[in-house]
Design an enzyme around this catalytic site. Structure first.
Site, short mmCIF file in Angstrom:
data_model
loop_
_atom_site.label_atom_id
_atom_site.label_comp_id
_atom_site.label_asym_id
_atom_site.label_seq_id
_atom_site.Cartn_x
_atom_site.Cartn_y
_atom_site.Cartn_z
N SER A 10 0.95 -1.43 0.04
CA SER A 10 -0.20 0.06 0.34
C SER A 10 0.95 1.05 0.04
O SER A 10 0.58 2.66 -0.86
CB SER A 10 -1.18 -0.36 1.35
N LYS A 59 1.28 4.77 7.10
CA LYS A 59 0.70 5.13 5.81
C LYS A 59 1.48 6.79 6.10
O LYS A 59 1.91 6.71 6.99
CB LYS A 59 -0.39 5.53 6.14
#
Length: 350
Positions: free
Chosen positions: A69, A132
Protein backbone atom coordinates in the site's frame (compact mmCIF):
# COMPACT_ATOMS: atom_id res chain seq x y z
CA UNK A 1 12.24 -60.99 46.71
CA UNK A 2 14.90 -58.88 48.43
CA UNK A 3 17.27 -59.24 45.46
CA UNK A 4 14.55 -58.00 43.08
CA UNK A 5 13.88 -55.05 45.37
CA UNK A 6 17.58 -54.25 45.49
CA UNK A 7 17.83 -54.38 41.68
CA UNK A 8 14.82 -52.03 41.36
CA UNK A 9 16.38 -49.68 43.88
CA UNK A 10 19.65 -49.69 41.93
CA UNK A 11 17.86 -48.94 38.67
CA UNK A 12 15.86 -46.16 40.32
CA UNK A 13 19.03 -44.68 41.77
CA UNK A 14 20.79 -44.83 38.40
CA UNK A 15 17.86 -43.09 36.70
CA UNK A 16 17.80 -40.40 39.39
CA UNK A 17 21.54 -39.91 39.01
CA UNK A 18 21.26 -39.54 35.22
CA UNK A 19 18.38 -37.07 35.61
CA UNK A 20 20.34 -35.03 38.13
CA UNK A 21 23.39 -35.05 35.87
CA UNK A 22 21.27 -33.88 32.95
CA UNK A 23 19.75 -31.07 35.02
CA UNK A 24 23.20 -29.94 36.17
CA UNK A 25 24.43 -29.92 32.58
CA UNK A 26 21.39 -27.95 31.46
CA UNK A 27 21.83 -25.48 34.31
CA UNK A 28 25.48 -24.98 33.35
CA UNK A 29 24.53 -24.24 29.77
CA UNK A 30 21.90 -21.70 30.86
CA UNK A 31 24.28 -20.04 33.34
CA UNK A 32 26.84 -19.69 30.55
CA UNK A 33 24.36 -17.25 28.97
CA UNK A 34 22.60 -15.71 31.97
CA UNK A 35 25.37 -15.82 34.56
CA UNK A 36 24.99 -17.27 38.07
CA UNK A 37 21.51 -17.70 39.50
CA UNK A 38 21.66 -15.06 42.21
CA UNK A 39 19.23 -12.36 43.32
CA UNK A 40 21.69 -9.71 42.18
CA UNK A 41 21.94 -11.23 38.72
CA UNK A 42 18.14 -11.55 38.53
CA UNK A 43 17.81 -7.86 39.29
CA UNK A 44 20.27 -7.09 36.52
CA UNK A 45 18.29 -9.12 33.98
CA UNK A 46 15.01 -7.51 35.08
CA UNK A 47 16.64 -4.12 34.56
CA UNK A 48 17.76 -5.10 31.05
CA UNK A 49 14.26 -6.35 30.15
CA UNK A 50 12.68 -3.16 31.52
CA UNK A 51 15.13 -1.03 29.51
CA UNK A 52 14.37 -2.94 26.31
CA UNK A 53 10.61 -2.59 26.84
CA UNK A 54 11.01 1.14 27.55
CA UNK A 55 13.13 1.74 24.46
CA UNK A 56 10.87 -0.30 22.16
CA UNK A 57 7.67 1.10 23.66
CA UNK A 58 8.60 4.75 24.10
CA UNK A 59 11.80 5.66 22.22
CA UNK A 60 12.52 3.79 18.98
CA UNK A 61 11.41 0.55 17.34
CA UNK A 62 11.45 -1.18 13.98
CA UNK A 63 8.48 -2.40 11.93
CA UNK A 64 8.01 -4.56 8.86
CA UNK A 65 6.00 -3.35 5.86
CA UNK A 66 3.28 -6.03 5.41
CA UNK A 67 1.74 -4.98 2.08
CA UNK A 68 2.24 -2.91 -1.06
CA UNK A 69 0.00 0.00 0.00
CA UNK A 70 2.99 2.37 0.36
CA UNK A 71 4.78 1.48 -2.86
CA UNK A 72 6.96 2.75 -4.43
CA UNK A 73 8.15 4.57 -1.29
CA UNK A 74 8.14 1.39 0.81
CA UNK A 75 8.19 -2.17 -0.45
CA UNK A 76 5.92 -4.58 1.37
CA UNK A 77 6.56 -8.31 1.55
CA UNK A 78 5.53 -10.54 4.51
CA UNK A 79 8.23 -13.10 3.76
CA UNK A 80 11.18 -13.31 6.16
CA UNK A 81 13.52 -10.34 5.66
CA UNK A 82 12.08 -9.51 2.21
CA UNK A 83 9.98 -6.40 2.84
CA UNK A 84 11.35 -3.05 4.01
CA UNK A 85 12.13 -2.59 7.72
CA UNK A 86 11.57 0.94 8.99
CA UNK A 87 12.87 2.64 12.12
CA UNK A 88 10.23 4.62 14.03
CA UNK A 89 10.73 7.53 16.43
CA UNK A 90 8.21 6.84 19.22
CA UNK A 91 9.43 9.65 21.48
CA UNK A 92 8.35 12.39 19.07
CA UNK A 93 4.60 12.32 19.81
CA UNK A 94 4.95 11.49 23.51
CA UNK A 95 5.66 8.28 25.46
CA UNK A 96 2.96 5.62 25.68
CA UNK A 97 2.30 2.73 27.99
CA UNK A 98 3.79 -0.28 26.10
CA UNK A 99 1.30 -2.50 24.23
CA UNK A 100 -1.53 0.05 24.62
CA UNK A 101 -2.78 3.24 22.95
CA UNK A 102 -2.67 5.12 26.27
CA UNK A 103 -0.26 8.05 26.00
CA UNK A 104 1.47 9.32 29.15
CA UNK A 105 2.24 12.76 27.69
CA UNK A 106 1.46 14.38 24.37
CA UNK A 107 4.43 16.32 23.07
CA UNK A 108 3.40 17.07 19.53
CA UNK A 109 1.83 15.75 16.36
CA UNK A 110 2.96 14.75 12.89
CA UNK A 111 3.36 17.18 10.01
CA UNK A 112 1.74 16.82 6.64
CA UNK A 113 3.53 14.25 4.41
CA UNK A 114 5.18 12.52 7.37
CA UNK A 115 5.10 8.71 7.27
CA UNK A 116 3.68 7.34 10.53
CA UNK A 117 3.13 3.93 12.10
CA UNK A 118 -0.15 3.54 13.98
CA UNK A 119 -2.63 1.06 15.43
CA UNK A 120 -5.59 0.35 13.15
CA UNK A 121 -8.87 1.97 14.21
CA UNK A 122 -10.69 -1.25 13.25
CA UNK A 123 -10.06 -3.85 15.99
CA UNK A 124 -10.72 -6.62 13.44
CA UNK A 125 -8.27 -5.29 10.82
CA UNK A 126 -6.14 -7.88 9.00
CA UNK A 127 -3.01 -5.94 9.97
CA UNK A 128 -3.33 -4.36 13.46
CA UNK A 129 -0.25 -2.16 12.91
CA UNK A 130 -0.26 -0.01 9.76
CA UNK A 131 1.96 2.56 8.08
CA UNK A 132 0.63 5.45 5.98
CA UNK A 133 1.38 9.03 5.05
CA UNK A 134 -0.18 12.00 6.86
CA UNK A 135 -2.29 14.03 4.40
CA UNK A 136 -4.82 15.90 6.54
CA UNK A 137 -4.37 17.60 9.92
CA UNK A 138 -6.83 18.29 12.77
CA UNK A 139 -9.56 20.81 11.95
CA UNK A 140 -8.91 20.85 8.20
CA UNK A 141 -11.44 20.22 5.46
CA UNK A 142 -10.00 17.66 3.05
CA UNK A 143 -11.06 16.55 -0.40
CA UNK A 144 -9.47 14.35 -3.06
CA UNK A 145 -10.01 15.92 -6.47
CA UNK A 146 -8.49 14.66 -9.74
CA UNK A 147 -5.53 13.06 -7.98
CA UNK A 148 -4.72 16.10 -5.85
CA UNK A 149 -5.30 16.90 -2.19
CA UNK A 150 -7.51 19.93 -1.58
CA UNK A 151 -7.25 21.42 1.93
CA UNK A 152 -9.73 24.12 2.94
CA UNK A 153 -10.54 24.75 -0.70
CA UNK A 154 -6.94 25.04 -1.94
CA UNK A 155 -4.75 22.45 -3.65
CA UNK A 156 -1.82 21.40 -1.47
CA UNK A 157 1.10 20.13 -3.52
CA UNK A 158 3.42 17.49 -2.03
CA UNK A 159 7.13 18.22 -1.62
CA UNK A 160 9.06 18.18 -4.88
CA UNK A 161 10.61 14.69 -4.38
CA UNK A 162 7.08 13.28 -4.00
CA UNK A 163 5.37 15.03 -6.91
CA UNK A 164 5.86 12.09 -9.27
CA UNK A 165 4.99 9.53 -6.58
CA UNK A 166 1.73 10.75 -5.04
CA UNK A 167 -1.49 10.72 -7.06
CA UNK A 168 -4.55 9.98 -4.99
CA UNK A 169 -7.74 8.47 -6.34
CA UNK A 170 -11.32 8.14 -5.13
CA UNK A 171 -11.61 4.51 -6.24
CA UNK A 172 -9.68 1.32 -5.59
CA UNK A 173 -9.07 -1.18 -8.36
CA UNK A 174 -7.44 -4.59 -8.66
CA UNK A 175 -4.76 -4.87 -11.32
CA UNK A 176 -4.28 -8.16 -13.21
CA UNK A 177 -1.69 -9.51 -10.77
CA UNK A 178 -3.80 -8.65 -7.72
CA UNK A 179 -6.82 -10.38 -9.30
CA UNK A 180 -4.78 -13.56 -9.64
CA UNK A 181 -3.55 -13.31 -6.06
CA UNK A 182 -7.11 -12.98 -4.79
CA UNK A 183 -8.17 -15.95 -6.90
CA UNK A 184 -5.47 -18.07 -5.26
CA UNK A 185 -6.64 -17.06 -1.78
CA UNK A 186 -10.20 -18.04 -2.71
CA UNK A 187 -8.99 -21.29 -4.27
CA UNK A 188 -7.15 -22.20 -1.06
CA UNK A 189 -10.44 -21.96 0.90
CA UNK A 190 -12.50 -23.27 -2.03
CA UNK A 191 -15.83 -22.13 -0.59
CA UNK A 192 -18.84 -20.45 -2.30
CA UNK A 193 -18.88 -16.66 -2.22
CA UNK A 194 -21.83 -14.80 -0.71
CA UNK A 195 -24.18 -12.87 -3.03
CA UNK A 196 -23.14 -14.90 -6.10
CA UNK A 197 -25.67 -17.12 -7.89
CA UNK A 198 -24.04 -20.56 -8.17
CA UNK A 199 -26.17 -21.37 -11.23
CA UNK A 200 -24.89 -18.41 -13.26
CA UNK A 201 -22.52 -19.50 -16.08
CA UNK A 202 -19.78 -17.05 -15.07
CA UNK A 203 -20.01 -18.06 -11.42
CA UNK A 204 -19.73 -21.71 -12.46
CA UNK A 205 -16.57 -20.81 -14.37
CA UNK A 206 -15.11 -19.07 -11.31
CA UNK A 207 -15.89 -22.01 -9.03
CA UNK A 208 -14.39 -24.44 -11.55
CA UNK A 209 -11.13 -22.46 -11.54
CA UNK A 210 -11.13 -22.35 -7.74
CA UNK A 211 -11.60 -26.12 -7.60
CA UNK A 212 -8.86 -26.71 -10.17
CA UNK A 213 -6.36 -24.52 -8.30
CA UNK A 214 -7.28 -25.80 -4.85
CA UNK A 215 -5.00 -28.86 -4.93
CA UNK A 216 -2.07 -26.72 -6.08
CA UNK A 217 -2.34 -24.12 -3.29
CA UNK A 218 -3.99 -26.07 -0.46
CA UNK A 219 -0.73 -26.52 1.46
CA UNK A 220 1.02 -23.38 0.17
CA UNK A 221 1.69 -20.25 2.25
CA UNK A 222 0.37 -17.78 -0.29
CA UNK A 223 1.97 -14.72 1.34
CA UNK A 224 5.38 -16.24 0.52
CA UNK A 225 4.71 -16.44 -3.23
CA UNK A 226 6.46 -13.90 -5.42
CA UNK A 227 4.93 -12.38 -8.55
CA UNK A 228 6.49 -15.00 -10.82
CA UNK A 229 4.99 -17.82 -8.73
CA UNK A 230 1.53 -16.23 -8.93
CA UNK A 231 1.78 -15.83 -12.69
CA UNK A 232 2.91 -19.44 -13.13
CA UNK A 233 0.03 -20.83 -11.06
CA UNK A 234 -2.54 -18.69 -12.89
CA UNK A 235 -1.00 -19.04 -16.32
CA UNK A 236 -4.06 -20.68 -17.93
CA UNK A 237 -6.85 -19.25 -15.77
CA UNK A 238 -10.05 -18.42 -17.66
CA UNK A 239 -10.24 -14.58 -18.04
CA UNK A 240 -13.98 -14.76 -17.31
CA UNK A 241 -13.21 -15.88 -13.75
CA UNK A 242 -10.84 -12.95 -13.18
CA UNK A 243 -13.32 -10.47 -14.64
CA UNK A 244 -16.09 -11.72 -12.35
CA UNK A 245 -13.73 -11.61 -9.39
CA UNK A 246 -12.95 -7.95 -10.01
CA UNK A 247 -16.66 -7.14 -10.09
CA UNK A 248 -17.27 -9.10 -6.89
CA UNK A 249 -14.58 -7.25 -4.94
CA UNK A 250 -15.92 -3.90 -6.14
CA UNK A 251 -19.18 -4.82 -4.37
CA UNK A 252 -17.73 -6.10 -1.09
CA UNK A 253 -14.79 -3.75 -0.51
CA UNK A 254 -15.35 -1.01 2.10
CA UNK A 255 -17.16 2.10 0.90
CA UNK A 256 -14.90 5.08 0.20
CA UNK A 257 -16.34 8.19 1.87
CA UNK A 258 -13.69 10.04 3.90
CA UNK A 259 -11.99 12.73 1.87
CA UNK A 260 -14.29 11.84 -1.04
CA UNK A 261 -17.74 12.98 0.11
CA UNK A 262 -18.50 16.66 0.73
CA UNK A 263 -20.59 15.86 3.83
CA UNK A 264 -18.98 17.49 6.91
CA UNK A 265 -18.66 14.19 8.81
CA UNK A 266 -16.57 12.83 5.93
CA UNK A 267 -14.62 15.95 4.96
CA UNK A 268 -13.83 17.86 8.17
CA UNK A 269 -11.14 16.24 10.30
CA UNK A 270 -12.00 16.30 14.04
CA UNK A 271 -9.62 17.79 16.56
CA UNK A 272 -6.77 15.47 17.59
CA UNK A 273 -7.34 13.27 14.51
CA UNK A 274 -5.50 12.81 11.20
CA UNK A 275 -6.23 11.72 7.62
CA UNK A 276 -3.76 9.02 6.54
CA UNK A 277 -3.37 7.61 3.04
CA UNK A 278 -1.18 5.04 1.28
CA UNK A 279 1.16 6.17 -1.50
CA UNK A 280 -0.10 3.31 -3.70
CA UNK A 281 -3.52 4.94 -3.72
CA UNK A 282 -5.31 2.67 -6.20
CA UNK A 283 -4.41 -0.41 -4.12
CA UNK A 284 -4.47 0.91 -0.58
CA UNK A 285 -7.01 0.30 2.18
CA UNK A 286 -6.59 3.54 4.12
CA UNK A 287 -8.29 6.56 5.65
CA UNK A 288 -10.69 6.91 2.74
CA UNK A 289 -12.41 3.78 4.04
CA UNK A 290 -11.73 3.57 7.80
CA UNK A 291 -11.76 7.31 8.50
CA UNK A 292 -9.84 9.61 10.80
CA UNK A 293 -7.08 8.24 13.04
CA UNK A 294 -6.87 9.62 16.61
CA UNK A 295 -3.57 10.92 17.96
CA UNK A 296 -3.33 8.26 20.66
CA UNK A 297 -3.27 5.56 17.94
CA UNK A 298 -0.06 7.02 16.47
CA UNK A 299 3.01 5.02 17.47
CA UNK A 300 5.56 7.33 15.90
CA UNK A 301 7.15 8.76 12.75
CA UNK A 302 9.11 6.52 10.40
CA UNK A 303 12.51 8.13 9.90
CA UNK A 304 14.51 5.53 7.97
CA UNK A 305 14.55 2.23 6.12
CA UNK A 306 17.36 0.14 7.58
CA UNK A 307 16.75 -3.10 5.65
CA UNK A 308 17.29 -4.29 2.99
CA UNK A 309 20.60 -2.48 2.81
CA UNK A 310 20.20 -1.78 -0.91
CA UNK A 311 16.97 0.17 -0.19
CA UNK A 312 18.12 2.10 2.89
CA UNK A 313 16.58 5.57 3.10
CA UNK A 314 16.63 8.56 5.41
CA UNK A 315 13.21 10.26 5.40
CA UNK A 316 13.98 13.13 7.79
CA UNK A 317 17.63 14.03 7.10
CA UNK A 318 18.69 12.85 10.57
CA UNK A 319 21.80 11.14 9.20
CA UNK A 320 23.17 14.57 8.25
CA UNK A 321 22.81 15.99 11.78
CA UNK A 322 25.32 15.70 14.62
CA UNK A 323 22.92 13.73 16.81
CA UNK A 324 22.03 11.42 13.93
CA UNK A 325 25.68 10.65 13.29
CA UNK A 326 26.14 10.09 17.02
CA UNK A 327 23.36 7.49 17.03
CA UNK A 328 24.58 5.81 13.84
CA UNK A 329 28.31 5.78 14.53
CA UNK A 330 29.05 7.10 18.03
CA UNK A 331 26.99 4.63 20.05
CA UNK A 332 28.19 1.49 18.20
CA UNK A 333 31.80 2.67 18.51
CA UNK A 334 31.24 3.39 22.20
CA UNK A 335 29.96 -0.15 22.78
CA UNK A 336 32.93 -1.61 20.90
CA UNK A 337 35.31 0.57 22.90
CA UNK A 338 33.68 -0.42 26.19
CA UNK A 339 33.95 -4.12 25.37
CA UNK A 340 37.63 -3.64 24.39
CA UNK A 341 38.32 -1.79 27.65
CA UNK A 342 36.63 -4.48 29.77
CA UNK A 343 38.51 -7.22 27.93
CA UNK A 344 41.85 -5.51 28.67
CA UNK A 345 40.84 -5.04 32.28
CA UNK A 346 39.95 -8.71 32.69
CA UNK A 347 43.23 -9.71 31.04
CA UNK A 348 45.26 -7.50 33.38
CA UNK A 349 43.69 -9.22 36.42
CA UNK A 350 44.74 -12.67 35.27
Amino acid sequence: MRMAEQEDACKSGANTSRASSLLRCLKSLVEAVTGPWTWRNLGGWLGIIAAILFIKGCVVDQYTIPSGSMEPTLTGDPRFFRGDRVLVNKWLFGPRIPFTTARLWKWGGPRRWDIVVFRAVDPNAEHPILIKRVVGLPGEQVRINEGKIVINGEVVAPPEPLEDVLAYTDEVTLDALEQKKQLLFLAKKNQPLPSLNPQHPQVKTLYAEMQRLHDAVRDVTLDELNDEDVEALCNDVNPVALQLLDGFFSLVRPQMRYGVSDAPEFSVIPEDHYFLLGDNSAHSLDGRMYGWVPHNHLYGRAFAVWWPWSRRQDFTGFSQTWWGRTLLYGLPLSFVGLEFFLALRRKSRV
